[in-house]
Motif scaffolding. Structure first.
Motif, mmCIF file in Angstrom:
data_model
loop_
_atom_site.group_PDB
_atom_site.id
_atom_site.type_symbol
_atom_site.label_atom_id
_atom_site.label_comp_id
_atom_site.label_asym_id
_atom_site.label_seq_id
_atom_site.Cartn_x
_atom_site.Cartn_y
_atom_site.Cartn_z
ATOM 1 N N GLU A 205 0.881 -1.173 0.000
ATOM 2 C CA GLU A 205 0.000 0.000 0.000
ATOM 3 C C GLU A 205 0.910 1.212 0.000
ATOM 4 O OE1 GLU A 205 -3.022 0.986 -1.067
ATOM 5 O OE2 GLU A 205 -4.045 -0.223 0.463
ATOM 6 N N SER A 206 1.357 1.599 -1.159
ATOM 7 C CA SER A 206 2.375 2.640 -1.265
ATOM 8 C C SER A 206 1.820 4.032 -1.019
ATOM 9 C CB SER A 206 3.018 2.586 -2.666
ATOM 10 O OG SER A 206 3.593 1.325 -2.905
ATOM 11 N N TRP A 207 0.512 4.225 -1.209
ATOM 12 C CA TRP A 207 -0.062 5.575 -1.133
ATOM 13 C C TRP A 207 -1.139 5.646 -0.051
ATOM 14 C CZ3 TRP A 207 3.802 7.012 -3.451
ATOM 15 C CH2 TRP A 207 4.155 6.692 -4.750
ATOM 16 N N SER A 208 -0.771 5.285 1.177
ATOM 17 C CA SER A 208 -1.778 5.303 2.243
ATOM 18 C C SER A 208 -1.671 6.529 3.143
ATOM 19 C CB SER A 208 -1.688 4.024 3.085
ATOM 20 O OG SER A 208 -0.398 3.824 3.601
ATOM 21 N N LEU A 243 2.346 -3.527 4.007
ATOM 22 C CA LEU A 243 3.067 -2.250 4.128
ATOM 23 C C LEU A 243 2.113 -1.089 3.889
ATOM 24 C CD1 LEU A 243 5.650 -0.505 4.362
ATOM 25 C CD2 LEU A 243 5.948 -0.806 1.893
ATOM 26 N N PRO A 244 1.624 -0.451 4.941
ATOM 27 C CA PRO A 244 0.797 0.748 4.771
ATOM 28 C C PRO A 244 1.682 2.000 4.804
ATOM 29 C CG PRO A 244 0.669 0.031 7.041
ATOM 30 C CD PRO A 244 1.647 -0.893 6.347
ATOM 31 N N ARG A 245 2.434 2.220 3.745
ATOM 32 C CA ARG A 245 3.447 3.289 3.747
ATOM 33 C C ARG A 245 2.793 4.661 3.863
ATOM 34 N NH1 ARG A 245 6.705 6.657 0.577
ATOM 35 N NH2 ARG A 245 5.344 6.419 -1.225
ATOM 36 N N GLY A 246 3.329 5.477 4.763
ATOM 37 C CA GLY A 246 2.819 6.825 4.947
ATOM 38 C C GLY A 246 1.609 6.918 5.851
ATOM 39 N N ALA A 247 1.180 5.792 6.431
ATOM 40 C CA ALA A 247 -0.063 5.796 7.206
ATOM 41 C C ALA A 247 0.066 6.473 8.560
ATOM 42 C CB ALA A 247 -0.574 4.365 7.373
ATOM 43 N N GLY A 248 1.295 6.642 9.056
ATOM 44 C CA GLY A 248 1.490 7.398 10.294
ATOM 45 C C GLY A 248 0.698 6.858 11.467
ATOM 46 N N VAL A 251 -1.071 3.302 11.584
ATOM 47 C CA VAL A 251 -0.357 2.020 11.505
ATOM 48 C C VAL A 251 -0.735 1.093 12.655
ATOM 49 C CG1 VAL A 251 1.914 0.925 11.498
ATOM 50 C CG2 VAL A 251 1.542 3.015 10.196
ATOM 51 N N SER A 252 -0.882 1.631 13.852
ATOM 52 C CA SER A 252 -1.237 0.783 14.991
ATOM 53 C C SER A 252 -2.577 0.101 14.766
ATOM 54 C CB SER A 252 -1.285 1.623 16.279
ATOM 55 O OG SER A 252 0.001 2.098 16.612
ATOM 56 N N ASN A 253 -3.536 0.840 14.236
ATOM 57 C CA ASN A 253 -4.848 0.262 13.943
ATOM 58 C C ASN A 253 -4.723 -0.811 12.863
ATOM 59 O OD1 ASN A 253 -7.640 -0.024 14.196
ATOM 60 N ND2 ASN A 253 -8.072 1.570 12.680
ATOM 61 N N TYR A 254 -3.899 -0.537 11.858
ATOM 62 C CA TYR A 254 -3.663 -1.527 10.802
ATOM 63 C C TYR A 254 -3.104 -2.810 11.404
ATOM 64 C CZ TYR A 254 -1.812 -3.633 6.530
ATOM 65 O OH TYR A 254 -1.543 -4.495 5.498
ATOM 66 N N ALA A 269 8.532 5.682 11.167
ATOM 67 C CA ALA A 269 8.109 4.862 12.299
ATOM 68 C C ALA A 269 9.051 5.040 13.490
ATOM 69 C CB ALA A 269 8.064 3.398 11.887
ATOM 70 N N THR A 270 8.481 5.171 14.663
ATOM 71 C CA THR A 270 9.279 5.303 15.883
ATOM 72 C C THR A 270 9.648 3.922 16.418
ATOM 73 O OG1 THR A 270 7.345 5.279 17.336
ATOM 74 C CG2 THR A 270 8.050 7.433 16.471
ATOM 75 N N PHE A 271 10.701 3.898 17.234
ATOM 76 C CA PHE A 271 11.068 2.641 17.893
ATOM 77 C C PHE A 271 9.897 2.129 18.742
ATOM 78 C CE2 PHE A 271 15.808 4.010 17.925
ATOM 79 C CZ PHE A 271 15.933 3.606 16.603
#
Length: 343
Positions: A205-208, A243-248, A251-254, A269-271
């Motif tokens: 998912e390159s454009w999320s 890969l939900p790229r750019g989802a910020g 991402v946790s919900n994904y 993505a943070t540690f």
């Protein structure tokens, strides 16, 4: 399959914490390698290259011969599905993909069953690669996720994503119908890939980015979940990476909602985010900056060390947050891989 020959990538996807993470790179087969550029000159147009099993298998295997990578990813393109569904697709030299007018949803739906047969050469590519690849190295199949593929189909290219989002708001019923077609065709395509030798399946998912929570739920989480459910219903049990790229913040919900075995993390993505996903029972993959790999400064090794220190306390796959840049020097790839593997 014993742990001695079970690919390191599959062990991480099964939830193991390993002494070092498996490593592979998105776009590891491509223009950063001189042998790829030589092969590309012989291939004719790009789509013909993708559909030629002998040449596509060679492109897939080139980085495996050069580097001690733990996995190969089949050489193909996310826009093969729109073409298989009947939309015109071509590549302009130096400019990237172009697509013709979006066919009617009814016309696209009529081509779903036939689309998998039109992509059969990708299955042959996978079979060729699996026959040559060592048993301890995994083989990854993939597809573009429905929303990302839909953006190209709607816009006719990949650099006007706001236009696709606007179209989605104006035509919600058409968007849902288009996503349904892409869910079905993508699931069939991935089943074929698994039956042809792919041991892992990845959804790109390159454009999320820039999606509100309710929109993200509808056009990313929902379609990804339905694809995986359809693949499982077909009897395929290989692990998935999403890969939900750019989802910020999404991402946790994904990670919590989509039944993938690993979540690909992009550069932002943070540690803490990665550790939380691992604590929730899933592997993570990423998130080295591909521009840092391109730059090759001493900060490259420092960042690699920091990622491994933060994330290799759980199931972790070393990778980039995006694909290898075409101008990345081979020696930078060698340095990064050596830092991870010691080889």
């Amino acid at each position: 399959m014993s742990d001695q020959v079970k690919p390191r990538l599959l062990r991480a996807l099964a939830g193991e914490t390993l002494e070092r993470p498996p490593v592979w790179f998105m776009r590891q087969a491509g223009r950063s390698l001189p042998e790829y550029r030589a092969l590309r000159e012989k291939a004719g147009d790009f789509l013909s290259f993708c559909y030629n099993p002998e040449m596509a298998a060679e492109a897939t295997l080139q980085p495996m011969r050069r580097f001690p990578l733990d996995a190969a990813i089949v050489f193909a393109d996310i826009l093969l599905i729109p073409q298989a569904l009947g939309q015109e697709v071509w590549f302009e030299a130096g400019e990237g993909p172009r697509l013709g007018a979006l066919p009617s949803i009814e016309a696209l739906a009529d081509q779903v069953e036939a689309s998998t047969g039109r992509l059969a050469s990708i299955g042959e590519t996978l079979q060729r690669v699996r026959a040559e690849l060592e048993p301890e190295r995994a083989l990854i199949g993939f597809a573009g996720a429905p929303w990302t593929v839909a953006t190209y189909m709607i816009e006719g290219r990949g650099n006007k994503r706001e236009e696709a989002r606007l179209w989605a708001y104006k035509h919600p019923d058409q968007l849902d119908a288009l996503l349904d077609v892409l869910v079905e065709s993508t699931a069939r395509y991935l089943v074929m890939q698994a039956k042809s030798g792919a041991q892992v399946l990845k959804l790109f998912e390159s454009w999320s980015e820039s999606l509100a929570e309710d929109v993200f739920e509808r056009i990313v989480i929902g379609p990804h979940t339905r694809i995986i459910e359809k693949v499982r219903a077909a009897g395929v049990d290989v692990p998935f990476i999403g890969l939900p790229r750019g989802a910020g913040a999404q991402v946790s919900n994904y990670a919590a909602r989509v039944p993938v075995q690993a979540v690909g993390l992009d550069t932002q993505a943070t540690f803490k985010l990665g550790q939380e996903i691992q604590a929730g029972g899933k592997a993570i993959q990423g998130a080295l900056d591909n521009l840092l790999l391109l730059a090759g400064t001493p900060a490259l090794e420092a960042r690699i060390d920091a990622l491994i220190e933060a994330w290799n306390q759980g199931p972790y796959i070393f990778n980039l947050g995006h694909g290898v840049m075409p101008s990345t020097p081979v020696e930078h790839l060698e340095r990064a891989i050596r830092r991870v593997t010691g080889k």
